[in-house]
Design an enzyme around this catalytic site. Structure first.
Site, PDB file in Angstrom:
ATOM      1  N   GLU A   1       0.887  -1.174   0.000  1.00  0.00           N
ATOM      2  CA  GLU A   1       0.000   0.000   0.000  1.00  0.00           C
ATOM      3  C   GLU A   1       0.920   1.218   0.000  1.00  0.00           C
ATOM      4  OE1 GLU A   1      -2.348   0.536   3.531  1.00  0.00           O
ATOM      5  OE2 GLU A   1      -3.773   1.884   2.570  1.00  0.00           O
TER       6      GLU A   1
ATOM      7  N   HIS B   1      -4.510  -4.738  -0.189  1.00  0.00           N
ATOM      8  CA  HIS B   1      -4.172  -3.679  -1.154  1.00  0.00           C
ATOM      9  C   HIS B   1      -3.288  -4.151  -2.306  1.00  0.00           C
ATOM     10  CE1 HIS B   1      -6.211  -0.536   0.964  1.00  0.00           C
ATOM     11  NE2 HIS B   1      -5.588  -0.866   2.084  1.00  0.00           N
TER      12      HIS B   1
HETATM   13 ZN   LIG Z   1      -6.665  -1.796   5.558  1.00  0.00          ZN
END
Ligand SMILES: [Zn+2]
Ligand SMILES: *[C@@H]1O[C@H](CO)[C@@H](O)[C@H](O)[C@H]1NC(C)=O
Ligand SMILES: *[C@@H]1O[C@H](CO)[C@@H](O)[C@H](O)[C@H]1NC(C)=O
Ligand SMILES: *[C@@H]1O[C@H](CO)[C@@H](O)[C@H](O)[C@H]1NC(C)=O
Ligand SMILES: *[C@@H]1O[C@H](CO)[C@@H](O)[C@H](O)[C@H]1NC(C)=O
Ligand SMILES: *[C@@H]1O[C@H](CO)[C@@H](O)[C@H](O)[C@H]1NC(C)=O
Length: 506
Positions: free
Chosen positions: A354, A379
């Protein structure tokens, strides 16, 4: 619509490949058509078999999409805060709300519920104190008597008394709400000019919510309300990343982590009993990645114990907090390899990638998560830059939990059409769509993120087969045992068929 959903015949593939390498003349249109079909069949849901009713619904969706992409104010190209009111009136969004979406596999404990509920319901309960911090945020506590003051915060004010002095509490309530979410009516890029600015506010909002949601009666109601919001959005199963904090009572006494986990279990059971078409929820125990190694070791030990003692509710373990500023998975390697060293099962569901800090230690989290045998990747925004991690994730079916609105609000991508998940889904990489912290982003449930995925990075190429595949993925890549997955799938299929027939205009 142009996309043919059947798998192209092997002979066509052979013909296409063979003739492409020959001399260049104007290509045969049939050859072109075959190539386009072949490519479309490679995407997520590209080979899904569809019923006649599903095809008709797909035609309808395609027409709606064609209109939507022509709009000058195309919502996925805008910041979600500015797009939200447009999305709400979109017919596609309204269909996605009705659609049975399966499971939400990446959602955090204290941002499941619309902040309006926190203000209008929770802060109006008796014994609720508030103080103003020296950086214009707020903190809360419920207490039977005046609590000890917090450092860097004004004296505690009983909200009941404060509101009694006001003729109109609307402004106060709005200012409280503004402190509990990132959502703003102002220009989001002015309010949050950088990743640092938006993450600072994220952390302040989190601290502001904390005193409200860790009060025992609110804790129960909040989780119940969270399940309700997802259920109302046609989500039938959740995996909630939860910090399992100490929960306090009005007299200041506290409950331990086991109590917190048991409470999740009780409330989940109660909710599921009251809603037979809801399957339930499991908890992924999380800890902040800012802690030190000895703490991490202790927490991993505790996680192993909880996983052993509460196998039904406890799905596994993960680290939370901003990856860029926190410690890397590799930093914690000794603690995180403990379970496998001891031959104990503790499934991991690591947030990884992320980030847009390519080539840093943090950027290695993706490969490290896979080395640590993670079950899914939270992510995986940076996955395209890691061909090896990408191929391991695909080969081992380690699904990527894509949360488009979160990535946009936290400034990893501006225009959802450019989201890297477009590439992953174009080649049927295992992917699920989730909403991360919907309340912080002014969203709710899963439908807004499904909209951004389906209309935004899906473009005109994603169709009803893509939606069906995403819903099925969310069940298949859940932590549920295979026999439970079968049950959820059957339950989902029933709601899906109902959804399709209700929207069949023929
Ligand atoms: Zn999260
Ligand atoms: C607050 O929420 C609780 C639990 O959902 C509910 O019982 C109660 O009626 C609500 N109170 C108000 C004032 O909305
Ligand atoms: C309270 O104030 C808000 C604006 O701050 C206004 O919109 C609302 O109508 C007021 N409510 C009452 C009951 O006066
Ligand atoms: C947070 O609350 C404080 C105190 O009420 C207020 O001054 C501030 O404007 C609020 N912040 C937001 C973003 O609404
Ligand atoms: C780790 O953090 C805990 C809690 O903050 C602290 O008590 C402890 O002394 C720290 N240990 C080390 C080795 O820094
Ligand atoms: C990897 O994780 C899965 C799921 O938790 C588990 O079944 C498997 O035994 C693990 N493998 C290793 C090598 O740790």
């Amino acid at each position: 619509m142009a996309v043919q959903l059947q798998r192209p015949h092997a002979a066509v593939v052979w013909f296409v490949l063979c003739c492409l390498s020959g001399a260049m003349t104007v290509p045969d249109p049939r050859q072109r058509e075959a190539l386009m079909q072949l490519e479309a069949s490679m995407q997520t849901g590209g080979r899904m078999l569809l019923t006649d009713a599903e095809r008709r619904l797909d035609d309808l969706l395609f027409k709606m999409k064609q209109k939507e992409v022509m709009r000058p104010d195309f919502p996925p190209a805008m910041h979600f805060f500015k797009a939200r009111h447009l999305i709400r009136t979109s017919q596609i969004f309204q269909l996605l709300q009705q659609m049975p979406k399966g499971a939400a596999l990446h959602v955090h404990d204290f941002s499941m519920v619309d902040v309006e509920w926190l203000v209008k319901n929770v802060t109006y309960r008796p014994h609720c104190y508030m103080c103003y911090t020296d950086i214009a945020s707020v903190r809360f506590i419920f207490s039977s008597q005046l609590p000890k003051p917090l450092p860097r915060c004004s004296p505690w004010i009983l909200l009941e008394n404060l509101r009694a002095k006001l003729i109109n509490a609307t402004e106060l309530d709005n200012s409280i709400m503004g402190n509990l979410t990132l959502f703003t009516q102002q220009d989001p890029d002015t309010v949050y000019p950088s990743q640092d600015a938006v993450w600072d506010k994220f952390e302040q909002a989190f601290l502001a919510v904390w005193g409200l949601v860790t009060y025992a009666p609110v804790f129960r109601d909040y989780y119940y309300q969270g399940l309700t919001e997802f259920y109302m959005d046609n989500v039938m199963y959740l995996e909630v990343r939860a910090l399992l904090p100490e929960i306090y009572e009005l007299d200041g006494s506290t409950h331990d982590r086991t109590w917190t986990l048991k409470t999740y279990q009780d409330v989940t059971r109660q909710f599921t009993a009251e809603h037979p078409d809801f399957f339930g929820a499991r908890i992924i125990f999380t800890v902040h990645r800012g802690i030190n190694i000895s703490m991490m070791t202790a927490v991993v030990e505790e996680a192993m114990k909880l996983h052993r003692d509460f196998p039904d509710i406890m799905a596994g373990f993960d680290l939370v907090g901003r990856e860029d500023k926190g410690r890397s998975l590799w930093y914690f390697r000794d603690a995180l390899f403990l379970p496998s060293e001891r031959g104990v099962t503790l499934p991991f569901f690591f947030h990884a990638g992320e980030t847009d800090l390519e080539g840093t230690e943090v950027d290695q989290n993706l490969l490290d998560a896979l080395l640590l045998n993670t079950s899914r990747i939270g992510h995986g925004f940076a996955l395209l830059r890691h061909p090896l991690a990408r191929s391991i994730s695909k080969k081992n079916e380690v699904a990527v939990e894509v949360c488009p609105i979160s990535n946009q609000v936290l400034k990893l991508v501006k225009d959802i059409r450019n989201h890297p998940a477009a590439v992953l889904m174009s080649e049927n990489h295992p992917v699920v769509i989730s909403s991360d912290d919907p309340a912080l982003f002014g969203a709710s449930g899963l439908s807004y993120d499904f909209y951004e995925a389906f209309v935004g990075f899906g473009g005109l190429g994603f169709h009803i087969g893509s939606l069906k595949a995403l819903a099925r993925n969310s069940i298949r890549y859940s932590s549920l045992a295979p026999n439970q997955q079968e049950k959820v799938l059957a339950l989902w299929q029933r709601s899906w068929d109902k959804f399709v027939s209700e929207n069949d205009l023929f």
